[in-house]
Design a protein around this motif. Structure first.
Motif, mmCIF file in Angstrom:
data_model
loop_
_atom_site.group_PDB
_atom_site.id
_atom_site.type_symbol
_atom_site.label_atom_id
_atom_site.label_comp_id
_atom_site.label_asym_id
_atom_site.label_seq_id
_atom_site.Cartn_x
_atom_site.Cartn_y
_atom_site.Cartn_z
ATOM 1 N N THR A 1 0.848 -1.189 0.000
ATOM 2 C CA THR A 1 0.000 0.000 0.000
ATOM 3 C C THR A 1 0.880 1.235 0.000
ATOM 4 N N GLY A 2 0.402 2.296 -0.661
ATOM 5 C CA GLY A 2 1.163 3.535 -0.715
ATOM 6 C C GLY A 2 2.243 3.505 -1.781
ATOM 7 N N ARG A 3 2.812 4.679 -2.049
ATOM 8 C CA ARG A 3 3.836 4.809 -3.090
ATOM 9 C C ARG A 3 5.193 4.331 -2.591
ATOM 10 N N VAL A 4 5.933 3.715 -3.497
ATOM 11 C CA VAL A 4 7.296 3.262 -3.248
ATOM 12 C C VAL A 4 8.216 3.989 -4.227
ATOM 13 N N ARG A 5 9.383 4.426 -3.742
ATOM 14 C CA ARG A 5 10.359 5.109 -4.602
ATOM 15 C C ARG A 5 11.633 4.287 -4.700
ATOM 16 N N ILE A 6 12.138 4.167 -5.937
ATOM 17 C CA ILE A 6 13.374 3.420 -6.173
ATOM 18 C C ILE A 6 14.233 4.191 -7.169
ATOM 19 N N ILE A 7 15.513 4.298 -6.871
ATOM 20 C CA ILE A 7 16.478 4.757 -7.865
ATOM 21 C C ILE A 7 17.199 3.524 -8.377
ATOM 22 N N GLY A 8 17.148 3.310 -9.690
ATOM 23 C CA GLY A 8 17.807 2.152 -10.282
ATOM 24 C C GLY A 8 18.668 2.584 -11.459
ATOM 25 N N GLU A 9 19.968 2.297 -11.401
ATOM 26 C CA GLU A 9 20.886 2.671 -12.487
ATOM 27 C C GLU A 9 21.516 1.397 -13.055
ATOM 28 N N PRO A 10 20.868 0.786 -14.053
ATOM 29 C CA PRO A 10 21.337 -0.506 -14.561
ATOM 30 C C PRO A 10 22.402 -0.413 -15.649
ATOM 31 N N ILE A 11 22.658 0.800 -16.166
ATOM 32 C CA ILE A 11 23.590 0.953 -17.284
ATOM 33 C C ILE A 11 24.712 1.899 -16.888
ATOM 34 N N TRP A 12 25.934 1.406 -16.961
ATOM 35 C CA TRP A 12 27.112 2.235 -16.655
ATOM 36 C C TRP A 12 28.116 2.059 -17.786
ATOM 37 N N ALA A 13 29.145 2.895 -17.791
ATOM 38 C CA ALA A 13 30.022 2.987 -18.953
ATOM 39 C C ALA A 13 30.752 1.688 -19.271
ATOM 40 N N SER A 14 31.051 0.871 -18.280
ATOM 41 C CA SER A 14 31.803 -0.358 -18.531
ATOM 42 C C SER A 14 30.913 -1.545 -18.901
ATOM 43 N N ARG A 15 29.620 -1.350 -19.009
ATOM 44 C CA ARG A 15 28.764 -2.410 -19.542
ATOM 45 C C ARG A 15 29.245 -2.768 -20.945
ATOM 46 N N THR A 16 29.264 -4.061 -21.259
ATOM 47 C CA THR A 16 29.797 -4.500 -22.544
ATOM 48 C C THR A 16 28.713 -4.522 -23.621
ATOM 49 N N GLU A 17 29.153 -4.633 -24.876
ATOM 50 C CA GLU A 17 28.193 -4.745 -25.983
ATOM 51 C C GLU A 17 27.342 -6.000 -25.848
ATOM 52 N N GLU A 18 27.903 -7.027 -25.275
ATOM 53 C CA GLU A 18 27.145 -8.262 -25.072
ATOM 54 C C GLU A 18 26.042 -8.064 -24.042
ATOM 55 N N GLU A 19 26.316 -7.268 -23.016
ATOM 56 C CA GLU A 19 25.352 -7.047 -21.940
ATOM 57 C C GLU A 19 24.290 -6.021 -22.300
ATOM 58 N N TYR A 20 24.653 -5.057 -23.149
ATOM 59 C CA TYR A 20 23.768 -3.901 -23.340
ATOM 60 C C TYR A 20 22.367 -4.251 -23.849
ATOM 61 N N PRO A 21 22.191 -5.141 -24.845
ATOM 62 C CA PRO A 21 20.821 -5.436 -25.285
ATOM 63 C C PRO A 21 19.917 -5.911 -24.149
ATOM 64 N N ALA A 22 20.482 -6.679 -23.196
ATOM 65 C CA ALA A 22 19.685 -7.113 -22.055
ATOM 66 C C ALA A 22 19.343 -5.943 -21.144
ATOM 67 N N CYS A 23 20.224 -4.934 -21.104
ATOM 68 C CA CYS A 23 19.974 -3.752 -20.273
ATOM 69 C C CYS A 23 18.827 -2.917 -20.826
ATOM 70 N N VAL A 24 18.863 -2.634 -22.121
ATOM 71 C CA VAL A 24 17.809 -1.805 -22.703
ATOM 72 C C VAL A 24 16.480 -2.556 -22.692
ATOM 73 N N GLN A 25 16.529 -3.870 -22.869
ATOM 74 C CA GLN A 25 15.306 -4.668 -22.763
ATOM 75 C C GLN A 25 14.738 -4.577 -21.352
ATOM 76 N N HIS A 26 15.614 -4.657 -20.358
ATOM 77 C CA HIS A 26 15.173 -4.515 -18.968
ATOM 78 C C HIS A 26 14.464 -3.184 -18.745
ATOM 79 N N GLU A 27 15.052 -2.093 -19.232
ATOM 80 C CA GLU A 27 14.449 -0.775 -19.025
ATOM 81 C C GLU A 27 13.069 -0.689 -19.666
#
Length: 309
Positions: A93-119
């Motif tokens: 019940t009630g509002r929940v606040r979350i800060i989530g930063e799943p993408i950072w500069a050292s993420r690899t090209e292999e990982e990135y498609p899964a990151c944008v899909q997650h977002e």
């Protein structure tokens, strides 16, 4: 930060920052405003950002759930069930606040498609819920394509303290980006299997992984993921499949291919209730893997996961 799209109580802004000052200006008031309203607040960001926020929040940090996203969200497929939903579900019940930063500069090209899909999938997973997930983006160290994708996966964007609706919002683009065909592995050991060969397929995959040096709990996790995927192939993928195992850059990979089709984009991203039967296979694979990539089309489905040596 209260902007919403339409009547949906879910809020999902992307915060673009260029330096520490802009990062703090966009995140600290978000946290403090939530605490002032007695709203539960969680922060899951990379370690350097986490330390910065902790120092700035001071004593208030003790009232916030703090997680290093490079550990908790190393596998982007684990973030919704294991980080965001795990926290939000504690407060029905009630509002929940979350800060989530799943993408950072050292993420690899292999990982990135899964990151944008997650977002993109966050918008489906939390539709209709009073939850705000603020996603910071490093506008200096991330390339322009990543920033453009953030405009497509977030209905609200924040630039220089100004919050506006994203004119480029199209989350289906992010979902499609994560469903790209996977490059064929070079030198993989492969075995075809059906229902009668399931134990043999699992033994084959575990033996190959063990030969690469995988051992102990990582090998147990690998075996569990193989068992879930091969069973899924028999039950939902036409009764048969192919398993491939290889080693690359200090990681052991496994890929399972079958003739099934994965129609639910949130498969493996939502926890199952205790009374629900089945449907946990991909969730388990996400939980025990460093990265999971999937590709599904009319001709079949491929699921690839990796674990570090």
């Amino acid at each position: 930060m209260n902007s919403r799209t339409g009547k949906d109580p879910f809020v999902h802004p992307a915060l673009f920052y260029r330096d520490d000052a802009a990062y703090l200006a966009g995140t600290v008031p978000f946290v403090l405003d939530g605490l002032a309203e007695d709203e539960p607040v969680a922060v899951a960001v990379p370690g350097d950002r986490l330390r910065l926020l902790r120092r700035e929040l001071g004593a208030a940090a003790e009232r916030v759930r703090l997680l290093d996203m490079t550990e908790a969200g190393r596998n982007p497929g684990r973030i919704i069930p294991g980080v965001l939903m795990a926290f939000a579900d504690r407060f029905p019940t009630g509002r929940v606040r979350i800060i989530g930063e799943p993408i950072w500069a050292s993420r690899t090209e292999e990982e990135y498609p899964a990151c944008v899909q997650h977002e993109a999938l966050i918008n489906l997973a939390f539709r209709g819920r009073p939850v705000t997930v603020l996603c910071p983006y490093d506008a200096v160290n991330l390339d322009s394509g990543v920033l453009a994708d953030a405009h497509a996966t977030h209905p609200v964007v924040v630039h220089d303290g100004r919050e506006t609706a994203s004119a480029a919002y199209a989350p289906e683009r992010g979902i499609a980006a994560g469903n790209r065909p996977l490059p064929a592995p070079a030198g993989a050991a492969a075995l075809d299997f059906d229902e009668d060969d399931l134990p043999g397929a699992r033994y084959f995959a575990v033996s190959v992984a063990g030969g690469f040096g995988l051992a102990g709990m990582p090998l147990d996790d690998f075996a569990l993921a193989v068992a879930e995927l091969t069973t899924n192939s028999v039950l939902h993928g036409g009764g048969r499949g192919t398993v491939r195992v290889w080693c690359q850059d200090g990681r052991v990979y496994c890929q399972v291919e079958d003739a099934g089709r994965l129609d639910d984009p949130l498969a493996g991203r939502l926890a199952r209730r205790p009374e629900q039967i089945g449907g946990r296979g991909l969730l388990v694979v996400n939980q025990v893997s460093e990265l999971v990539r999937t590709h599904t089309a009319g001709t079949g489905t491929t699921v690839r996961f990796r674990v570090p040596l």
